[in-house]
Design an enzyme around this catalytic site. Structure first.
Site, mmCIF file in Angstrom:
data_model
loop_
_atom_site.group_PDB
_atom_site.id
_atom_site.type_symbol
_atom_site.label_atom_id
_atom_site.label_comp_id
_atom_site.label_asym_id
_atom_site.label_seq_id
_atom_site.Cartn_x
_atom_site.Cartn_y
_atom_site.Cartn_z
ATOM 1 N N GLU A 1 1.556 -0.188 -5.112
ATOM 2 C CA GLU A 1 0.700 0.944 -5.459
ATOM 3 C C GLU A 1 1.586 2.182 -5.556
ATOM 4 O OE1 GLU A 1 -3.298 3.237 -3.799
ATOM 5 O OE2 GLU A 1 -1.838 2.425 -2.387
ATOM 6 N N ASP B 1 0.825 -1.199 0.000
ATOM 7 C CA ASP B 1 0.000 0.000 0.000
ATOM 8 C C ASP B 1 0.865 1.258 0.000
ATOM 9 O OD1 ASP B 1 -2.696 1.211 0.311
ATOM 10 O OD2 ASP B 1 -1.927 1.882 2.249
#
Length: 556
Positions: free
Chosen positions: A247, A205
């Site tokens: 990401e 993330d």
């Protein structure tokens, strides 16, 4: 290269499926999706053709950010099940030919995490330096917040120590200090724990935020990318073939740095945010040009690296890399109402409602997704064409309960509707119209079409492994490209406009001894002596064509 090489770098032609356990399948009837429920639906994913299951956070949480504010990196939220339930999901998935990865959310913790509970009480506590602090009152940082409608700055005052702590996201999510070697060691330990339980890697993330050292003792981590290489090594040592799917919503050249440059020794895969945003601009204009430009602008990667392509994800559909005028074009086409937009930079809608439920356009977009060079990633419900709930808050609009049947709660749960994580979608995309059970029995359903796309994608390793070439043709609405690898070549043509088109193409290295075999329908197209062909496309039409030579032994 050989076909057997695809087993080593499995991620290069995988099919990734993302889901939130909480909203996927409730098995004990308490209203919350759970791991036993997911285990009961593994065969749906296997039948679909999924080869890599991506689990959104299943860890204990304070529920400020839908599971991304974690209170225990080693735990399983007891609403969802136990560690034993998770291991059963992993084992069952592996038995069906699926690997499992999970979200790694280590750029911040919850304020309720024991580390921060100790850190905020005293400057002398060993955990104080796990976070980022400042003594002086911060300047205006409203331009740095990730959620501009929720936070006014990235620093919040902590009364017990008289300091401000850093949080790029919500104030309930204090940032970890990656410059602290103890923090780095803990992250590696967390990864090792879950890999030992059977995970095949992580979706990492907010990677740029994770490696950010502003406000810290940057000298303690002079080269953040060295640390990312270390984490890649941890995964490699523990699994042999594990992945880090990152990401990283940055321009291509900066993304290349997070791959590890031409060495390819950092993130294994990254989402192609630039290509995704260009896709929506192309759809809004019925002009393949923006997407073609984005694909042509991708930098060359190390052979072990890969792009992850997607139409939708679990967050807002960000359009932040488009110009203001381009973004307004996409808003006008697909999110004209203010409630359809979020943070002034994206959409909180799923694809089918954006395309007014037109099955031609929906299928064309997913055909395009699976034919693009890279690894396709699906968000749960895309296989059946689920819609969104615009009455839900923010990004929760696209995180509604999975629709399994036309019955109560869409077959997600037997509990009273008010006990669910959120309402089931109503209107034209409600379960009585969109559900798995009905589409399983319908050969013409979107589910059946998605299964066909996945099957053909898996049979065409050139899409994940091969070289990519845009093919010249005269129509602005049409994208035509060629992917070739080893002895295989595939031509894909897609019409983003409503009018039929005849597309002339020249195929390099082909002559009258070659032919084109359609992979989505039964049809053969001859090739001219000069390598020329003419392909007909319906409005919003699409075709995948295998190039077959006189001595080709591949099945078509």
């Amino acid at each position: 290269m050989r076909i057997t090489d695809t087993a080593d770098l499995w991620w290069k032609n995988a099919v990734v499926y993302c889901l939130d356990v909480e909203t996927y399948m409730d098995w004990n009837g308490d209203g919350c999706g759970d791991l036993p429920g997911l285990a009961q639906r593994i065969d749906h994913l296997a039948d679909l053709g999924v080869t890599c299951l991506w689990l959104m956070p299943f860890y204990p949480t304070a529920e400020r950010d839908d599971g991304y504010d974690i209170t225990d990196f080693y735990g399983v939220d007891r609403r969802l099940g136990t560690h034993g339930d998770l291991v059963e999901v992993i084992r069952t998935a592996q038995d069906r030919g699926m690997r499992v990865i999970a979200d790694l959310v280590v750029n911040h913790t919850s304020v309720e995490h024991p580390w921060f509970q100790r850190a905020r009480q005293s400057r002398d506590d060993p955990f104080h330096d796990f976070y980022v602090w400042r003594d002086d009152e911060p300047p205006d940082t409203s331009d740095q917040v990730v959620f501009p409608d929720q936070e006014k700055g990235v620093w919040t005052f902590n009364e017990p120590t008289g300091e401000w702590y850093l949080h790029k996201f919500y104030k309930e999510q204090p940032d970890l200090n990656v410059a602290n070697p103890r923090v780095r060691d803990e992250v590696a330990k967390v990864m090792g724990f879950w890999l030992q339980l059977g995970l095949s890697g992580f979706r990492v993330d907010a990677v740029p935020f994770f490696l950010e050292t502003a406000g810290t003792d940057g000298e303690a981590l002079p080269e953040p990318h060295e640390y990312l290489r270390d984490l890649r090594s941890v995964v490699g040592r523990r699994t042999g073939d594990g992945v880090l799917l990152g990401e990283v919503n940055l321009p291509y050249e900066q993304q290349l740095e997070f791959f590890g440059g031409t060495d390819g020794d950092e993130l294994t895969m990254q989402f192609d945010f630039i290509g995704m945003q260009a896709l929506y601009l192309s759809l809004a204009r019925a002009d393949a040009g923006p997407l073609a430009t984005a694909l042509a602008g991708r930098p060359a990667l190390d052979p072990d690296s890969q792009w992850a392509t997607f139409v939708r994800n679990h967050d807002e559909l960000t359009l932040d890399k488009l110009t203001d005028d381009e973004r307004q074009e996409v808003f006008a086409a697909f999110g004209p109402e203010e409630r359809m937009q979020v943070y002034g930079r994206g959409l909180r809608r799923r694809l089918p409602p954006m395309l007014d439920g037109d099955p031609r356009r929906v299928r064309m977009v997913y055909s395009l997704l699976f034919s693009l060079p890279g690894t396709p990633v699906l968000f749960y419900g895309e296989e059946i064409g689920m819609g969104e709930d615009l009455d839900a808050e923010g990004r929760l609009a696209v995180r509604t309960p999975m629709q399994w049947t036309s019955g109560r709660n869409g077959g997600f749960s037997t509990a009273d509707p008010d006990r669910l994580p959120g309402p089931v979608v109503d209107g034209g995309f409600a379960p009585e119209f969109v559900n798995v059970a009905d589409q399983r029995r319908d050969e013409d359903s979107l589910l059946s079409f998605t299964k066909l796309l996945i099957r053909r994608y898996r049979e065409s390793p050139e899409l994940g492994w091969g070289g990519f070439e845009l093919l010249e043709q005269p129509h602005r609405e049409v994208l035509a490209h060629l992917c070739s690898w080893d002895d295989g070549a595939l031509v894909a043509v897609h019409n983003l406009g409503p009018e039929p088109r005849t597309v002339p193409l020249m195929l390099p290295g082909c002559d009258a001894g070659h032919r084109l075999e359609d992979l989505l329908v039964t049809q053969t197209t001859p090739v001219g002596e000069d390598g020329g062909v003419e392909l007909t496309l319906d409005g919003y039409g699409y075709r995948w064509l295998r190039v077959v030579g006189p001595d080709d032994r591949r099945l078509v």
